[in-house]
Design an enzyme around this catalytic site. Structure first.
Site, short mmCIF file in Angstrom:
data_model
loop_
_atom_site.label_atom_id
_atom_site.label_comp_id
_atom_site.label_asym_id
_atom_site.label_seq_id
_atom_site.Cartn_x
_atom_site.Cartn_y
_atom_site.Cartn_z
N ARG A 27 0.84 -1.20 0.00
CA ARG A 27 0.00 0.00 0.00
C ARG A 27 0.87 1.24 0.00
O ARG A 27 0.96 1.98 0.98
CB ARG A 27 -0.97 -0.08 1.16
CG ARG A 27 -1.88 -1.28 0.91
CD ARG A 27 -3.10 -1.30 1.70
NE ARG A 27 -4.24 -1.32 0.80
CZ ARG A 27 -5.49 -1.43 1.23
NH1 ARG A 27 -5.74 -1.50 2.51
NH2 ARG A 27 -6.47 -1.46 0.38
N SER B 104 -8.38 -1.94 -2.63
CA SER B 104 -9.04 -0.63 -2.64
C SER B 104 -10.13 -0.58 -3.69
O SER B 104 -11.25 -0.13 -3.42
CB SER B 104 -8.04 0.49 -2.91
OG SER B 104 -7.18 0.63 -1.81
N TYR C 173 -2.68 -0.14 7.71
CA TYR C 173 -3.66 -1.08 8.23
C TYR C 173 -3.87 -0.87 9.73
O TYR C 173 -2.95 -0.51 10.45
CB TYR C 173 -3.17 -2.52 8.06
CG TYR C 173 -3.24 -3.03 6.65
CD1 TYR C 173 -4.45 -3.11 5.99
CD2 TYR C 173 -2.10 -3.44 5.99
CE1 TYR C 173 -4.53 -3.60 4.70
CE2 TYR C 173 -2.16 -3.94 4.69
CZ TYR C 173 -3.38 -4.01 4.06
OH TYR C 173 -3.45 -4.49 2.79
N ASP D 1 -4.00 -1.55 -6.86
CA ASP D 1 -4.49 -2.01 -5.56
C ASP D 1 -5.93 -2.54 -5.65
O ASP D 1 -6.89 -1.79 -5.58
CB ASP D 1 -4.41 -0.82 -4.58
CG ASP D 1 -4.75 -1.21 -3.16
OD1 ASP D 1 -5.28 -2.32 -2.94
OD2 ASP D 1 -4.50 -0.39 -2.26
N GLN E 111 -0.83 2.35 -6.06
CA GLN E 111 -2.26 2.63 -5.89
C GLN E 111 -3.10 2.18 -7.08
O GLN E 111 -4.21 1.67 -6.90
CB GLN E 111 -2.48 4.12 -5.65
CG GLN E 111 -2.71 4.42 -4.18
CD GLN E 111 -2.76 5.90 -3.88
OE1 GLN E 111 -2.58 6.74 -4.76
NE2 GLN E 111 -3.02 6.22 -2.64
P1 NAD Z 1 -9.26 -2.48 6.10
O1 NAD Z 1 -10.24 -3.15 5.18
O2 NAD Z 1 -8.07 -3.22 6.55
O3 NAD Z 1 -10.05 -1.95 7.41
C1 NAD Z 1 -11.22 -1.15 7.30
C2 NAD Z 1 -11.20 -0.04 8.33
O4 NAD Z 1 -11.59 -0.59 9.59
C3 NAD Z 1 -9.86 0.63 8.55
O5 NAD Z 1 -10.01 2.01 8.38
C4 NAD Z 1 -9.51 0.27 9.99
O6 NAD Z 1 -8.82 1.31 10.68
C5 NAD Z 1 -10.86 0.05 10.61
N1 NAD Z 1 -10.85 -0.81 11.81
C6 NAD Z 1 -10.17 -1.97 12.01
N2 NAD Z 1 -10.45 -2.47 13.23
C7 NAD Z 1 -11.33 -1.62 13.81
C8 NAD Z 1 -11.99 -1.57 15.07
N3 NAD Z 1 -11.79 -2.52 15.98
N4 NAD Z 1 -12.82 -0.53 15.33
C9 NAD Z 1 -13.02 0.45 14.41
N5 NAD Z 1 -12.43 0.46 13.21
C10 NAD Z 1 -11.59 -0.54 12.92
O7 NAD Z 1 -8.77 -1.11 5.51
P2 NAD Z 1 -8.63 -0.58 4.03
O8 NAD Z 1 -9.86 0.17 3.72
O9 NAD Z 1 -8.23 -1.66 3.09
O10 NAD Z 1 -7.42 0.42 4.18
C11 NAD Z 1 -7.19 1.14 5.35
C12 NAD Z 1 -6.34 2.35 5.06
O11 NAD Z 1 -5.12 1.98 4.43
C13 NAD Z 1 -6.95 3.36 4.08
O12 NAD Z 1 -7.95 4.15 4.58
C14 NAD Z 1 -5.69 4.14 3.73
O13 NAD Z 1 -5.36 5.06 4.71
C15 NAD Z 1 -4.65 3.05 3.68
N6 NAD Z 1 -4.45 2.67 2.27
C16 NAD Z 1 -3.36 3.13 1.64
C17 NAD Z 1 -3.18 2.82 0.28
C18 NAD Z 1 -1.99 3.33 -0.47
O14 NAD Z 1 -1.30 4.19 0.00
N7 NAD Z 1 -1.72 2.77 -1.65
C19 NAD Z 1 -4.09 2.02 -0.39
C20 NAD Z 1 -5.20 1.56 0.30
C21 NAD Z 1 -5.35 1.88 1.63
#
Ligand code: NAD
Length: 398
Positions: free
Chosen positions: A128, A139, A235, A136, A133
């Site tokens: 990530r 996403s 994450y 991905d 991006q």
């Molecule tokens: P994910 O599917 O792993 O998790 C979903 C969300 O649930 C996350 O925001 C996490 O903080 C939240 N979560 C986990 N446990 C929790 C709990 N107990 N209570 C409340 N919330 C909880 O996440 P995702 O959507 O695949 O990605 C998360 C983050 O990663 C994105 O928002 C972003 O900041 C980052 N990301 C970066 C890139 C990149 O730079 N290429 C790409 C994708 C995501």
């Protein structure tokens, strides 16, 4: 170099790994594409469109595998554990397979592909980083999940979404609570807002507060020391049980006041934390709806059953595990763009060049030369732990 696109065989899977526009892009870079007949049909991409973009459409699956240097799938064996076994005998030594592989759930499917001598790239392992991006798939497919979750909830809710003042009285807006404001959660917030809902959201990572607010939702602050709840890959880290219990108590009020709860809190490769307990469900108004996007790994709601509709205390709880397949046209379009970009990243001068010094290549490669090579996967499944040496009890040797 020939790229092959077989038809997906997982039950209910309507996506296709490459759409006709991606075929055109690959052809533009000198690659040939062979597609199994009807591979895109369920997603809304007929064979004629592939043909028009210069792909060769063939009727036999075996033909696709035998012609292709690189096979692109939505679900490779790990993500298609029953029907995917039929492909094993079609995979050739040195062939490259790209797709979803669920590498953190079970190592046996990766090993089976390794034994066929193929190089398997698991799209879920995409680092990530901003450079990756466009590749991905977590996403891109989470975007679809968040959107569709809201539509499913709206469909099951015995109310309308938006506030309306009519001659027949005033209709109040639906209250939506989104738990987990990652990619799926943010899209769920945006969709619910567009439908006119009043949206609250919560995430362990306070860093998302600004994004939540910019979408017109209220960020629920829980007065807890979350500590360092985000690792360097973005994450959420697995939190301990006592933290989760405290968090649940504080969320009860928000859940009770909502018509719709959408949960998206998944921790990769681990069981999902239970955030909405049976007691909280009992506190909701009858007719309310929960859509649990973490259903595949146990769910964020205690009462969720994967791919079933549960009705408890008058509350409908849905646990869909393959929502992108419900929006197959755009899910395929986005997935295909991710795969196309990744594939072209691996190709230099029309040939595959697997540069293990490149973070993207190194972190997505799951198998090579007959082995599971991914460092984290090897660690998780103890592949580097030496077998215990047999201890022979004194006097027992003959
Ligand atoms: P994910 O599917 O792993 O998790 C979903 C969300 O649930 C996350 O925001 C996490 O903080 C939240 N979560 C986990 N446990 C929790 C709990 N107990 N209570 C409340 N919330 C909880 O996440 P995702 O959507 O695949 O990605 C998360 C983050 O990663 C994105 O928002 C972003 O900041 C980052 N990301 C970066 C890139 C990149 O730079 N290429 C790409 C994708 C995501």
């Amino acid at each position: 170099m020939i790229v092959g696109v077989p038809k997906e065989t997982f039950p209910g899977e309507r996506r296709v790994a490459l759409v006709p526009a991606a075929v055109a892009a690959l052809k533009g870079k000198g690659l040939e594409v062979v597609v199994e007949a009807a591979a895109g049909a369920a997603a809304g991409f007929p064979d004629a469109e592939y043909d028009e973009k210069g792909a060769k459409v063939v009727s036999g699956r075996a033909e696709v595998f035998s012609m292709a240097d690189v096979v692109c799938q939505v679900r490779t064996l790990g993500a298609n554990p029953v029907n995917g076994r039929d492909d094993l005998e079609l995979i050739r030594t040195g062939q490259v397979v790209i797709g979803l592989a669920e590498p953190l759930s079970d190592v046996a499917p990766s090993r089976a592909i390794a034994e066929r001598g193929a190089v398997l790239f698991a799209m879920e392992l995409m680092p990530r980083i901003s450079r990756a991006q466009t590749m991905d798939v977590l996403s891109s497919q989470a975007t679809i999940q968040g959107y569709k979750a809201v539509l499913m909830a709206a469909d099951h809710l015995p109310k309308m979404f938006m506030m309306m003042m009519t001659a027949a009285g005033t209709i109040s807006a639906a209250h939506v609570f989104v738990i987990g404001a990652g990619v799926a959660g943010l899209q769920a917030i945006a969709t619910a807002r567009r439908l006119g809902g009043v949206v609250h959201a919560y995430d362990l990572r306070p860093a998302v507060k600004g994004e939540v607010q910019s979408l017109g939702a209220k960020f629920l602050e829980i007065e807890l020391e979350a500590g360092d709840s985000q690792d360097k890959g973005g994450y959420a880290k697995a939190m301990d049980d006592s933290f989760i219990r405290k968090q649940q108590q504080m969320m009860s009020t928000a859940v009770a006041g909502s018509d719709i709860v959408i949960t998206t809190a998944a921790v990769p490769g681990k069981k999902s934390p239970v955030l909405v307990t049976a007691e909280m469900v009992a506190g909701m108004k009858p007719g309310s709806v929960i859509v649990d996007l973490a259903a595949e790994r146990g769910g964020n709601c205690e009462l969720t059953k994967a791919d079933e509709t549960v009705i408890e205390h008058g509350v409908t709880i849905l646990g869909p595990t393959n929502l992108p397949a419900e929006v197959p046209y755009h899910a395929s379009q986005m997935y295909a763009r991710n795969v196309q970009t990744f594939l072209l990243h691996l190709v230099k001068d029309g040939e595959l060049q697997l540069d293990m010094d490149d973070e993207i290549t190194e972190q997505t490669m799951l198998t090579r030369d007959g082995e599971v090579v991914h460092r984290r996967v090897r660690e998780i499944f103890g592949l580097d732990t030496p077998e215990p040496t047999e201890v022979v009890a004194e006097g027992s040797a003959d």
